[in-house]
Motif scaffolding. Structure first.
Motif, mmCIF file in Angstrom:
data_model
loop_
_atom_site.group_PDB
_atom_site.id
_atom_site.type_symbol
_atom_site.label_atom_id
_atom_site.label_comp_id
_atom_site.label_asym_id
_atom_site.label_seq_id
_atom_site.Cartn_x
_atom_site.Cartn_y
_atom_site.Cartn_z
ATOM 1 N N ARG A 27 29.340 30.680 40.188
ATOM 2 C CA ARG A 27 30.466 29.996 39.484
ATOM 3 C C ARG A 27 31.143 31.056 38.791
ATOM 4 O O ARG A 27 30.414 31.739 37.836
ATOM 5 C CB ARG A 27 29.893 28.665 38.850
ATOM 6 N N LEU A 28 32.530 30.700 38.489
ATOM 7 C CA LEU A 28 33.283 31.672 37.455
ATOM 8 C C LEU A 28 33.766 30.585 36.271
ATOM 9 O O LEU A 28 33.925 29.203 36.517
ATOM 10 C CB LEU A 28 34.246 32.402 38.055
ATOM 11 N N ASP A 29 33.945 31.342 35.155
ATOM 12 C CA ASP A 29 34.285 30.382 33.991
ATOM 13 C C ASP A 29 35.908 29.610 34.206
ATOM 14 O O ASP A 29 36.137 28.885 33.574
ATOM 15 C CB ASP A 29 34.611 31.296 32.807
ATOM 16 N N ASN A 30 36.677 30.111 35.079
ATOM 17 C CA ASN A 30 38.000 29.760 35.456
ATOM 18 C C ASN A 30 38.024 28.668 36.231
ATOM 19 O O ASN A 30 39.124 28.134 36.637
ATOM 20 C CB ASN A 30 38.934 30.863 35.842
ATOM 21 N N GLY A 31 36.719 28.336 36.689
ATOM 22 C CA GLY A 31 36.671 26.771 37.537
ATOM 23 C C GLY A 31 36.549 27.355 39.249
ATOM 24 O O GLY A 31 36.325 26.482 40.173
ATOM 25 N N TYR A 32 36.818 28.501 39.732
ATOM 26 C CA TYR A 32 36.667 29.036 40.792
ATOM 27 C C TYR A 32 35.305 29.700 41.191
ATOM 28 O O TYR A 32 34.382 29.343 40.415
ATOM 29 C CB TYR A 32 37.509 30.405 40.997
ATOM 30 N N HIS A 33 34.956 30.055 42.171
ATOM 31 C CA HIS A 33 33.744 30.259 42.551
ATOM 32 C C HIS A 33 33.746 31.888 43.298
ATOM 33 O O HIS A 33 34.699 32.385 43.575
ATOM 34 C CB HIS A 33 32.990 29.621 43.678
ATOM 35 N N ASP A 34 32.757 32.709 43.038
ATOM 36 C CA ASP A 34 32.761 34.085 43.565
ATOM 37 C C ASP A 34 32.138 34.077 45.094
ATOM 38 O O ASP A 34 31.085 33.339 44.905
ATOM 39 C CB ASP A 34 31.702 34.960 42.589
ATOM 40 N N ILE A 158 37.713 35.543 44.390
ATOM 41 C CA ILE A 158 37.861 33.958 44.919
ATOM 42 C C ILE A 158 38.392 33.832 46.142
ATOM 43 O O ILE A 158 38.938 32.870 46.496
ATOM 44 C CB ILE A 158 38.697 33.466 43.707
#
Length: 284
Positions: A27-34, A158
């Motif tokens: 999970r990424l801090d911007n709400g997206y996922h790696d 992303i």
């Protein structure tokens, strides 16, 4: 649009997207996922058309047009972004023939936006390269740049970091898509991901890598939409090369060695699940 005659060159297919594999790495801090994914595209999809017009306008029809906004739509967002970035002061009357189910994990709105960028690039005479259009597309959504390219490619980050890959083994297959006519929220599926990194994609050829891979969102989607397990079981009964859910669902796909076997599988699935949508296609 019914009173406007469009030329064939004034239309662009929004090619259906398949995630042959989809590994969620974090999970990424911007709400997206790696993620790590293999994007592939079929030769069928929605159709976006354009004619001269004042301002930017959109109308929509087709079997899956219900509930789609003609004023707040990713197609118009794509058109506005291209006009702004390229400095174009021209209008366009856009039309969407919606053939693919909504919220179904096969590109949908992302593919429509991508097709709009390709179409208006030609219609407005901008002559921008696909890579440039893909860069312009990044703010429109995670899948839009890949849908702009619409070629078999790997996606990381992303999904914006794209590398085209050889796909001769894939082109020998025919794909069957099946959707149980249940829309699935991408956000809900990603939010329910278990947070476990199960490892990267392999570096094998595209079909081998897909077969060794997985869709890390599939267990969560099956838990939320249990009928997906029935869909996947039906596809498995047809002895496919590979069968899996695409993206965040609810569309599932299976690849077969020949068109004849693919059509047999479609008939088998439709007999068992008559309230479903199916599509057969070849890879681009």
């Amino acid at each position: 649009m019914s009173d406007t005659v469009l030329k064939a060159s004034d239309s662009e297919t929004a090619y259906a997207k398949i995630n042959l594999a989809l590994h969620v790495r974090g999970r990424l801090d911007n709400g997206y996922h790696d993620i790590e994914t293999i994007f592939a595209f079929l030769d069928k999809g929605d159709l976006v058309s354009v004619a001269p017009g004042d301002g930017l306008k959109l109308d929509i029809d087709g079997p899956f047009s219900d509930g789609l906004s003609e004023t707040e739509n990713l197609i118009l967002q794509a058109a506005r972004r291209l006009a702004e970035v390229s400095g174009v002061d021209k209008g366009a009357y856009l039309h969407l023939d919606k053939q693919l189910p909504i919220a179904s994990g096969i590109g949908g709105g992302s593919a429509d936006a991508a097709a709009t960028l390709r179409l208006l690039n030609r219609f407005w005479g901008l002559d921008l390269a696909l890579d440039t259009l893909a860069e312009i597309a990044k703010p429109l959504g995670a899948d839009v740049p890949a849908c702009v390219i619409s070629q078999t490619c790997s996606g990381t980050g992303i999904g914006h970091d794209l590398t085209t890959i050889a796909d001769q083994d894939l082109r020998e297959c025919t794909a069957l898509l099946i959707n149980p006519m249940i829309p699935v929220s991408t956000a809900d599926i990603f939010n329910s991901w278990d947070g476990v990194d199960h490892g990267p994609l392999s570096n094998d050829s595209v079909l081998v890598a897909a077969k060794k891979g997985r869709n890390d969102l599939q267990p969560q989607a099956v838990a939320l939409v249990p009928i997906l397990s029935d869909v996947l079981q039906l596809l498995g009964e047809c002895e496919p090369v590979i069968a899996r859910m695409s993206g965040s669902g609810a569309t599932c796909f299976a690849l077969f060695d020949t068109p004849g076997v693919t059509h047999d599988a479609e008939r088998h699935c439709r007999r068992a699940m008559d309230n479903s949508w199916t599509m057969i296609g070849k890879f681009r």
